[in-house]
Motif scaffolding. Sequence first.
Motif, mmCIF file in Angstrom:
data_model
loop_
_atom_site.group_PDB
_atom_site.id
_atom_site.type_symbol
_atom_site.label_atom_id
_atom_site.label_comp_id
_atom_site.label_asym_id
_atom_site.label_seq_id
_atom_site.Cartn_x
_atom_site.Cartn_y
_atom_site.Cartn_z
ATOM 1 N N HIS A 195 -11.609 -4.758 6.966
ATOM 2 C CA HIS A 195 -10.610 -4.699 8.072
ATOM 3 C C HIS A 195 -11.106 -5.649 9.000
ATOM 4 O O HIS A 195 -10.268 -5.673 10.118
ATOM 5 C CB HIS A 195 -10.968 -3.131 9.040
ATOM 6 C CG HIS A 195 -12.131 -2.925 8.895
ATOM 7 N ND1 HIS A 195 -13.145 -2.302 7.958
ATOM 8 C CD2 HIS A 195 -13.060 -2.528 9.888
ATOM 9 C CE1 HIS A 195 -14.369 -1.983 8.372
ATOM 10 N NE2 HIS A 195 -14.305 -2.156 9.514
ATOM 11 N N PRO A 230 -8.647 3.784 9.829
ATOM 12 C CA PRO A 230 -9.403 3.388 8.598
ATOM 13 C C PRO A 230 -9.848 2.107 8.574
ATOM 14 O O PRO A 230 -9.162 1.065 8.610
ATOM 15 C CB PRO A 230 -8.802 4.006 7.674
ATOM 16 C CG PRO A 230 -7.489 3.876 7.863
ATOM 17 C CD PRO A 230 -7.104 3.999 9.259
ATOM 18 N N GLY A 231 -11.143 1.876 8.104
ATOM 19 C CA GLY A 231 -11.447 0.542 7.566
ATOM 20 C C GLY A 231 -11.863 0.757 6.027
ATOM 21 O O GLY A 231 -11.539 1.600 5.438
ATOM 22 N N PRO A 283 -5.319 -3.763 8.988
ATOM 23 C CA PRO A 283 -5.414 -3.425 10.449
ATOM 24 C C PRO A 283 -6.610 -2.288 10.724
ATOM 25 O O PRO A 283 -6.883 -1.614 9.756
ATOM 26 C CB PRO A 283 -3.869 -2.704 10.333
ATOM 27 C CG PRO A 283 -3.516 -2.463 9.001
ATOM 28 C CD PRO A 283 -4.380 -3.294 7.887
ATOM 29 N N ARG A 313 -4.551 -3.350 0.422
ATOM 30 C CA ARG A 313 -4.066 -4.378 1.081
ATOM 31 C C ARG A 313 -5.197 -5.561 1.123
ATOM 32 O O ARG A 313 -4.726 -6.676 1.262
ATOM 33 C CB ARG A 313 -4.159 -3.682 2.979
ATOM 34 C CG ARG A 313 -3.218 -2.854 3.117
ATOM 35 C CD ARG A 313 -3.461 -2.058 4.370
ATOM 36 N NE ARG A 313 -2.402 -1.390 5.013
ATOM 37 C CZ ARG A 313 -1.975 -0.094 4.810
ATOM 38 N NH1 ARG A 313 -3.036 0.599 4.071
ATOM 39 N NH2 ARG A 313 -0.962 0.390 5.413
ATOM 40 N N ALA A 347 0.672 -1.298 -0.050
ATOM 41 C CA ALA A 347 -0.014 0.189 -0.015
ATOM 42 C C ALA A 347 0.826 1.295 -0.042
ATOM 43 O O ALA A 347 0.445 2.395 -0.544
ATOM 44 C CB ALA A 347 -0.966 0.040 1.203
ATOM 45 N N GLY A 352 -13.021 5.547 -2.376
ATOM 46 C CA GLY A 352 -13.014 4.454 -1.287
ATOM 47 C C GLY A 352 -11.770 4.933 -0.523
ATOM 48 O O GLY A 352 -10.913 5.543 -1.110
ATOM 49 N N ASN A 353 -11.527 3.941 0.365
ATOM 50 C CA ASN A 353 -10.486 4.038 1.229
ATOM 51 C C ASN A 353 -9.322 3.102 0.370
ATOM 52 O O ASN A 353 -9.142 1.986 0.944
ATOM 53 C CB ASN A 353 -10.697 3.492 2.466
ATOM 54 C CG ASN A 353 -11.104 4.647 3.488
ATOM 55 O OD1 ASN A 353 -11.142 6.001 2.883
ATOM 56 N ND2 ASN A 353 -11.555 4.630 4.804
ATOM 57 N N PHE A 354 -8.876 3.729 -0.618
ATOM 58 C CA PHE A 354 -8.170 2.806 -1.569
ATOM 59 C C PHE A 354 -6.716 2.251 -0.870
ATOM 60 O O PHE A 354 -6.578 0.948 -1.152
ATOM 61 C CB PHE A 354 -7.546 3.838 -2.815
ATOM 62 C CG PHE A 354 -6.757 3.232 -3.704
ATOM 63 C CD1 PHE A 354 -7.072 2.205 -4.686
ATOM 64 C CD2 PHE A 354 -5.310 3.362 -3.727
ATOM 65 C CE1 PHE A 354 -6.213 1.545 -5.475
ATOM 66 C CE2 PHE A 354 -4.317 2.770 -4.709
ATOM 67 C CZ PHE A 354 -4.818 2.020 -5.705
ATOM 68 N N GLY A 355 -6.236 2.905 -0.041
ATOM 69 C CA GLY A 355 -5.036 2.218 0.572
ATOM 70 C C GLY A 355 -5.255 1.140 1.391
ATOM 71 O O GLY A 355 -4.513 0.216 1.521
ATOM 72 N N VAL A 356 -6.635 1.042 1.898
ATOM 73 C CA VAL A 356 -7.045 -0.036 2.712
ATOM 74 C C VAL A 356 -7.370 -1.267 1.610
ATOM 75 O O VAL A 356 -7.154 -2.361 1.790
ATOM 76 C CB VAL A 356 -8.241 0.284 3.462
ATOM 77 C CG1 VAL A 356 -8.863 -0.908 4.124
ATOM 78 C CG2 VAL A 356 -7.851 1.387 4.506
#
Lengths: 501, 448
Positions: A285, A297-298, A291, A350, A105, A343-347
């Motif tokens: 998550h 964040p989730g 994490p 993962r 990520a 969206g929470n791309f970095g999540v």
Amino acid sequence: MTAIRTQVVPDSGVKTAAPALEPLLSEIHEAGRAGRHVRGSEDADALIPNEFRRRASLDLPEITEPQVVRHFTHLAQLNYAVDTGMYPLGSCTMKYNPKVNDRIAALAGFAEIHPRQDDDTIQGALRLMFELQELLAKLTGMDAATLQPAAGAHAEFTALLVFKAYHSKRGDAARRRRVIVPDTAHGTNPASAAMCGYTVTTVKSDSRGNIDLASLKAALGDDVVGLMLTNPNTLGLFEERLREVCDAVHNAGGLVYGDGANMNALLGVARPGDLGFDCIHINVHKTFSTPHGAGGPGAGPLCVKAKLEPFLPHPRITRDTDGSYRRGPTPPDSIGRVRSFFGNFGVLVRAYTYMRTLGEEGLAEASNDAILAANYLLAQLRDSYDVAFDRPCMHEFVLSASRQRKQGASALDVAKALIDEGFHPPTVYFPLVVPEALMIEPTETEPRETLDAFAAAMVRVAERAKTDPASVKAAPLHAPLARLDEVSAARYPRLRWQRPT
Amino acid sequence: MTNSNPYSPHTDADRAAMLKRVGIKSVDELLTAIPKDALRPKLGLPAGMSEIEVQTHLEALAARNRPAGAGPFFIGGPVQRRYIPAAVPVLALRGEFLTAYTPYQPEVSQGTLQAVFEYQSLLSELLAMDVVNSSMYDGSTAVAEAAFMAVRTTGRKKVVVAREVFYQFRDTLRTYAQGPGLEVREVPTRDLVANAEGAACLIVQHPDSFGALVDVRPIAEAAHAAGGLCVQVTEPHASALLEPPGGLGADIAVGEGQPLGIPMSLGGPHLGIFAAREALVRQMPGRIVGETKDARGTRGFVNTLQTREQHIRREKATSNICTNEALAAITAAAYLALMGPTGLRAAARTGVAKAHALAARLSSVPGCAVALDGPFFDRFQLRTPVPGRDLKHALAKENVLVDDGLHHEERDGIVIQCTEMTSDSDADALVSAVERITAGTRETVAAR
């Protein structure tokens, strides 16, 4: 002399000195020690007209980098985390968070791209998201997915807006104003319904821990938007008459929302789309090992059946015939945008990495092991605590500390005593239908010896509740802090650092 | 048998022992509640990969994206390319923060609780607001939650938002408004005052999406005179140099916190900043950390005012938010601690200086002009002789990335964002590319 404060090394029972508490940043401050990471000329101030310039003081603390590093490192050492020990929090799926996911990520090609870049310059990211949508749809037995929701509750709200749009398209929205939730539902379910302007009808559970079918049928009518259902439910039990439940809702013209918080029980075991759900969200998550980040964040992708796809939030990720990936045009019936970007791309990176690492067999094995581990723990604890509903559980189960309560130690006391045993406590007082609830989810990534050690600790606490409940009430004695006064925190709120007067 | 899940600690002997303790031969004996025809479906997912394979596969995907550092880069708005001190990710990504859960057990969560309390304190000082919550999902949902809070507080159902608020924030607000059925009226910033009557709140952005400085005080006064609230959308770096929301009369201050040391990551995970005046604290959404003492009288921190929240109040909660962006708040705290007031001001000043220098140079290109009447901060809209979108694509072909991202039908052009990351050579590259492209276009037009 002050007594040395101690804490217990997670998972081992060994006592060590507890780390020292930290002062606040403002208490370390010394004028003139400010960071020097960026230089800038004060000449720029002349470019800002006087009437707009900051007049308020800016008393941010001035601290050098070595001090800041020690400050946050010391703070970190006051935390319990998956990286330090077993975290049996029911409904939260605190499984191991693989480190390769974090490294990927952080690659510049993922971390240093801007959402307003043209599609041509982010083809790898768009492909990843497109493939993740497909993986999630296949896994849940749905037809489409949106990756936008930032969390489970955000997905619930998104889905209820989708339901509203669906009913509206059928000319049926005005009278459908009521959402049904079981009494075992997460608090987010009724809260999301309220944000949509809906009223909430709560349906009780039956004697086997299922949603009570007769009560559900009595609650259904042509004013019902739909049912929000967690399966396995928050008792850790698979709904035994699930298809009848879904059929009843559909017959009333309602839709069935799947709260996917407990998806870790179902990977390769069963697909919600085969069981009657119209949609389901995924807490990546929880299920897909990203994490929890101390509360976030989730990410909460929402997977839906084809009939709901036209209403999903835009932009949608699509694949062109030439194999390139695009943010597609806004569909006419879309509810719109539910957050700034995709969206929470970095999540999501993962989660994708995790799914590709495990593959179909690995994911199925994960759920299998999670179910086995929960039943293994339940078998070791059923004599020491009351079991809320005594039938095989899925990936988590709920005990009651009612017996201990009568002996003088509540579920909260049991939880705090577990801290002294070196374990993070389970979820307590949830679900609401079980008095003195202790909700335990071991996940598939705890070794058998850790499961055994946790069970032994639970049994020891139960013994102490019987013989010396006062000692359980006094816990924790071996933690960075003793019990905190939450009542006065709420009565006299101190919500920021204030200069001593 | 080798495990298919590389993170499984269980050997076959472990599994056999666990099955034996449960008193079964196979996990399937536990799954009798699942309809037979739905049990253990074939999913059609790909097979697993080794760590080296998955790393290689993902590196290949990452290589197909153009990171900001790979050439001149002027895209900004709510998400900005800012310098992140090396210590920020080292601290915020420590496993004890990264892999902890929501601090429901404060005795073993003081690291999280104090770090979030530090974040609340730092942001409260920066914005000159009384109370800051521990985060919303992003700037856009913070705006929507602010509107909901104003509706709860005033009992009114109309929300007036300036058209110069980031379009992503306005879009999200409109989507959220479908829930309770709120009326959302969009008007130019200059017309906010005239629309204060009957509004739960006026939502103004300063600096606005085009970079312009906005006089917030009369807007706040108009909102208050009409019995409503003033919501100001702000940016953290701007607050270091500009009078902050608390000094301008804002009742609620919201914004995107990503510029505080958080990677751009294609738009998330980011940080929704949410701040309010003390009198409104019990209407606030989201978690808030407060100071207290433990049983021995030692200072400590806890989640507080939880009777506002969904896990206690269910349908009567102030918001449904549960999982938030706590790690981003901790990241922002580490960033602000490292930068200090001097570093924060220096970063903000550099963006301002570079934007003004660039605006002057670009204005001298024939057909180009800064499309703002008044003062601006660290980004500006440029009116161009060709449609903004065409110019953006032509620049992208030369590896110079800019945004036309206004979604504001009346105002075409490109928007240039500067920060401390904008180098002089990047600025030179932009100016010469704009000169070349617009000259070429004029020739093409003339040749017709």
